[in-house]
Design a protein around this motif. Structure first.
Motif, PDB file in Angstrom:
ATOM      1  N   GLN A   1      63.953  25.019  45.420  1.00 34.39           N
ATOM      2  CA  GLN A   1      62.776  24.226  44.871  1.00 34.39           C
ATOM      3  C   GLN A   1      61.579  24.400  45.669  1.00 34.39           C
ATOM      4  O   GLN A   1      61.492  24.529  47.040  1.00 34.39           O
ATOM      5  N   PRO A   2      60.493  24.757  44.921  1.00 40.14           N
ATOM      6  CA  PRO A   2      59.155  25.224  45.768  1.00 40.14           C
ATOM      7  C   PRO A   2      58.540  24.021  46.392  1.00 40.14           C
ATOM      8  O   PRO A   2      58.762  23.035  46.013  1.00 40.14           O
ATOM      9  N   GLU A   3      57.988  24.250  47.355  1.00 38.71           N
ATOM     10  CA  GLU A   3      57.121  23.158  48.223  1.00 38.71           C
ATOM     11  C   GLU A   3      58.146  22.179  48.746  1.00 38.71           C
ATOM     12  O   GLU A   3      57.709  21.054  49.140  1.00 38.71           O
ATOM     13  N   MET A   4      59.384  22.270  48.704  1.00 34.96           N
ATOM     14  CA  MET A   4      60.339  21.247  48.973  1.00 34.96           C
ATOM     15  C   MET A   4      60.351  20.842  50.641  1.00 34.96           C
ATOM     16  O   MET A   4      60.417  19.786  50.977  1.00 34.96           O
ATOM     17  N   LEU A   5      60.104  21.848  51.541  1.00 37.41           N
ATOM     18  CA  LEU A   5      60.112  21.620  52.878  1.00 37.41           C
ATOM     19  C   LEU A   5      58.677  20.983  53.228  1.00 37.41           C
ATOM     20  O   LEU A   5      58.985  19.787  53.909  1.00 37.41           O
ATOM     21  N   SER A   6      57.702  21.207  52.672  1.00 34.15           N
ATOM     22  CA  SER A   6      56.562  20.480  52.759  1.00 34.15           C
ATOM     23  C   SER A   6      56.553  19.125  52.175  1.00 34.15           C
ATOM     24  O   SER A   6      56.224  18.219  52.850  1.00 34.15           O
ATOM     25  N   ALA A   7      57.228  18.839  51.178  1.00 36.50           N
ATOM     26  CA  ALA A   7      57.621  17.334  50.652  1.00 36.50           C
ATOM     27  C   ALA A   7      58.482  16.562  51.404  1.00 36.50           C
ATOM     28  O   ALA A   7      58.278  15.443  51.587  1.00 36.50           O
ATOM     29  N   LEU A   8      59.443  17.399  52.192  1.00 37.38           N
ATOM     30  CA  LEU A   8      60.273  16.592  53.225  1.00 37.38           C
ATOM     31  C   LEU A   8      59.450  16.428  54.526  1.00 37.38           C
ATOM     32  O   LEU A   8      59.672  15.097  54.568  1.00 37.38           O
ATOM     33  N   VAL A   9      58.442  17.138  54.906  1.00 36.80           N
ATOM     34  CA  VAL A   9      57.570  16.493  56.051  1.00 36.80           C
ATOM     35  C   VAL A   9      56.770  15.313  55.583  1.00 36.80           C
ATOM     36  O   VAL A   9      56.426  14.467  56.281  1.00 36.80           O
TER      37      VAL A   9
ATOM     38  N   LEU B   1      48.457   6.286  63.099  1.00 36.61           N
ATOM     39  CA  LEU B   1      49.415   6.545  62.233  1.00 36.61           C
ATOM     40  C   LEU B   1      48.961   6.493  60.910  1.00 36.61           C
ATOM     41  O   LEU B   1      49.588   7.132  60.075  1.00 36.61           O
ATOM     42  N   HIS B   2      48.348   5.576  60.376  1.00 43.71           N
ATOM     43  CA  HIS B   2      48.088   5.390  58.948  1.00 43.71           C
ATOM     44  C   HIS B   2      47.014   6.439  58.491  1.00 43.71           C
ATOM     45  O   HIS B   2      47.168   6.783  57.413  1.00 43.71           O
ATOM     46  N   LEU B   3      46.227   7.099  59.468  1.00 46.82           N
ATOM     47  CA  LEU B   3      45.518   8.432  59.195  1.00 46.82           C
ATOM     48  C   LEU B   3      46.489   9.522  58.689  1.00 46.82           C
ATOM     49  O   LEU B   3      46.103  10.216  57.652  1.00 46.82           O
ATOM     50  N   SER B   4      47.646   9.420  59.406  1.00 46.79           N
ATOM     51  CA  SER B   4      48.508  10.609  58.927  1.00 46.79           C
ATOM     52  C   SER B   4      48.999  10.685  57.584  1.00 46.79           C
ATOM     53  O   SER B   4      49.532  11.642  57.133  1.00 46.79           O
ATOM     54  N   VAL B   5      48.885   9.556  56.727  1.00 47.72           N
ATOM     55  CA  VAL B   5      49.468   9.150  55.361  1.00 47.72           C
ATOM     56  C   VAL B   5      48.655  10.212  54.561  1.00 47.72           C
ATOM     57  O   VAL B   5      49.129  10.728  53.746  1.00 47.72           O
ATOM     58  N   TYR B   6      47.456  10.653  54.793  1.00 44.43           N
ATOM     59  CA  TYR B   6      46.781  11.538  54.138  1.00 44.43           C
ATOM     60  C   TYR B   6      47.417  12.935  53.983  1.00 44.43           C
ATOM     61  O   TYR B   6      47.452  13.566  53.147  1.00 44.43           O
TER      62      TYR B   6
ATOM     63  N   TYR C   1      48.948  14.899  50.880  1.00 45.55           N
ATOM     64  CA  TYR C   1      48.734  16.305  50.692  1.00 45.55           C
ATOM     65  C   TYR C   1      50.029  17.203  50.670  1.00 45.55           C
ATOM     66  O   TYR C   1      50.095  17.968  49.549  1.00 45.55           O
ATOM     67  N   LEU C   2      51.003  17.047  51.418  1.00 45.79           N
ATOM     68  CA  LEU C   2      52.082  17.709  51.490  1.00 45.79           C
ATOM     69  C   LEU C   2      52.975  17.579  50.279  1.00 45.79           C
ATOM     70  O   LEU C   2      53.710  18.220  49.802  1.00 45.79           O
ATOM     71  N   THR C   3      53.180  16.476  49.986  1.00 47.49           N
ATOM     72  CA  THR C   3      54.010  15.997  48.709  1.00 47.49           C
ATOM     73  C   THR C   3      53.168  16.086  47.275  1.00 47.49           C
ATOM     74  O   THR C   3      54.088  16.398  46.490  1.00 47.49           O
ATOM     75  N   PHE C   4      52.026  16.419  47.066  1.00 47.23           N
ATOM     76  CA  PHE C   4      51.347  16.609  45.913  1.00 47.23           C
ATOM     77  C   PHE C   4      51.457  18.099  45.433  1.00 47.23           C
ATOM     78  O   PHE C   4      52.033  18.421  44.668  1.00 47.23           O
ATOM     79  N   GLY C   5      51.671  18.977  46.553  1.00 50.02           N
ATOM     80  CA  GLY C   5      52.051  20.289  46.239  1.00 50.02           C
ATOM     81  C   GLY C   5      53.479  20.664  45.624  1.00 50.02           C
ATOM     82  O   GLY C   5      53.607  21.286  44.613  1.00 50.02           O
ATOM     83  N   HIS C   6      54.383  19.574  46.165  1.00 53.33           N
ATOM     84  CA  HIS C   6      55.705  19.845  45.280  1.00 53.33           C
ATOM     85  C   HIS C   6      55.749  19.078  44.084  1.00 53.33           C
ATOM     86  O   HIS C   6      56.629  19.652  43.392  1.00 53.33           O
TER      87      HIS C   6
END
Length: 465
Positions: free
Chosen positions: A149-157, A185-190, A194-199
């Motif tokens: 699946q494309p971008e799956m590793l990014s989505a996992l992170v 910690l909450h800043l990291s949600v951005y 971003y990582l899940t959007f590509g997936h």
């Protein structure tokens, strides 16, 4: 003469007679709640229609297909709710004026739990449904998805980041984490978003073959980002450039509380009301990366803004050592804990701890409006009665200090019997209360027991976490 007295002298007589209860015009909070809920439901329904139209009927012919399709729906709804969750605390004026920042923060927390559950549901259904379609065990299916699946590793992170942020928001974890750690910690949600959007756009079956769907979905994320940048970055910086606020002086108020006076130009353009709060970012070491909510303890003038801060954490404690001349950026004002909420021209204000700040500013606003105001000030010790000098000498209101611990006094100064004795007409007053959670709960119970309508009891939580 106190600031409050100076402003009220000549405008409000000290012997203003209580008038009959009257209704004043104000925006119905119930209507605002319905509007925000309506936006939320409409968005979810739009996502549901989008999923339904884009899902071939044959997908549901097998259990595996039905599970994966349901998993896709869970992912789509989670993505929409993430954007809405950010907008709720994105300082967007329409949301804040509709329900108030404290309610928005509460809804933001609730949506966070919902989003986390939907993300976990999405992952579980996609793995289980895929395993059924491919007729293989779960672990080989996980490895297959990661490999194909494309971008799956990014989505996992990104998903892992969501989990960490979600766990940091749990009550037990929140009690142990400082605001600064929680904020980082909450800043990291951005990053997670971003990582899940590509997936989503690269692997989502509803987007792969539809440029229009990808464009609309991307526009939703871009619009959310634009709103956040506008109201959380651009407008505060423009306001700072206009007002050029700096720390003027820091005045000890007793029992670990200090008043921080800010000086600038055209400060009254904030149009802040008594009882509201602002987000304060001191441009100094250790304060630059976080903005904390502090209530105004006076109605701003053309040149001055004042907050009264209790030493409750690292940030608030170090504020007492802030040097004059330090530049300050403020966002706001926020909050509906204002005179506009009063249904009567007779009001009772109850304060405890740092709650005296907004109550003092609200009292000023109410006195200027000609209200009959009673202020009850609760503290464990006489030294804890911050700002008492200003309230004690003010015209147009009655100030009643209530120092002492309950075990020493032999009674609860905020019990129905005591309140009835101090304020005999309490049932015909609006009751505003601000302070620790236990104090607020006690006052609400006592006021209800004495016949104060629920709509006439006003309190607001000052928190963004």
């Amino acid at each position: 003469m106190s600031i409050l007295t100076e402003r009220s002298a000549g405008q409000v007589s000290s012997d203003v007679a209580p008038s009959v209860r009257r209704r004043t015009r104000r925006q119905s909070p119930h209507r605002g709640h319905l509007a925000v809920r309506g936006v939320t439901v409409a968005g979810v329904l739009a996502v549901l229609v989008f999923w339904w139209v884009g899902t071939p009927p044959a997908v549901g012919a097998t259990p595996g297909g039905a599970l994966t399709s349901t998993g896709e729906l869970a992912g789509l709804v989670a993505a929409y709710l993430v954007c809405l969750q950010l907008l709720l605390v994105g300082r967007v004026p329409w949301f804040e004026r509709a329900v108030g920042m404290d309610r928005l923060v509460a809804w933001h927390r609730s949506l966070g739990t919902t989003v986390l559950l939907l993300v976990l549901t999405h992952v579980a259904l996609m793995v289980v449904g895929g395993a059924m379609l491919d007729q293989q065990a779960l672990w080989p299916e996980v490895l297959s998805l990661l490999a194909t699946q494309p971008e799956m590793l990014s989505a996992l992170v990104g998903t892992a980041i969501f989990l960490v942020v979600g766990m940091s928001s749990a009550r037990l974890a929140r009690q142990r984490l400082s605001y600064e750690v929680w904020f980082v910690l909450h800043l990291s949600v951005y990053v997670g978003i971003y990582l899940t959007f590509g997936h989503q756009v690269a692997a989502g079956t509803h987007f792969v073959g539809s440029p229009v769907a990808r464009a609309v979905w991307t526009a939703m994320y871009v619009a959310t980002a634009a709103a956040l940048v506008t109201w959380r970055v651009v407008l505060p910086l423009l306001a700072h450039r206009s007002m050029m606020l700096t720390v003027d002086q820091v005045v000890p108020e007793g029992s670990g509380m200090v008043s921080v006076w800010l000086r600038g130009r055209h400060v009254d353009r904030l149009a802040a009301r008594g009882g509201q709060f602002v987000l304060v970012r001191f441009l100094a070491r250790g304060h630059l990366w976080t903005a904390h909510p502090y209530s105004l303890s006076m109605v701003p003038t053309d040149e001055h803004l004042r907050i009264t801060v209790a030493a409750l954490g690292d940030h608030s404690t170090s504020t007492a050592a802030m040097r004059p001349g330090t530049r300050v950026v403020v966002e706001g004002p926020f909050g509906l804990f204002t005179a506009d909420q009063a249904l009567s021209d007779r009001t009772l204000l109850v304060a405890g701890g740092a709650g005296i700040g907004p109550v003092r500013a609200l009292a000023e606003d109410l006195v200027l409006r000609g209200h009959d105001v009673v202020v009850l000030h609760r503290s464990h010790t006489p030294e804890g009665l911050a700002l008492s000098r200003e309230l004690g000498g003010a015209q147009g209101l009655r100030y009643v200090p209530l120092p002492g611990r309950r075990r020493e006094l032999g009674h609860d100064p905020l019990s129905p019997a005591v309140l009835q004795q101090i304020v005999p007409d309490i049932a015909h007053r609006d009751v505003f209360v601000c302070g620790p959670e236990g104090l607020v709960s006690t006052v609400v119970r006592s006021a209800r027991a004495l016949g104060v309508p629920r709509a006439s009891i006003h309190h607001e939580e000052l928190s963004l976490s």
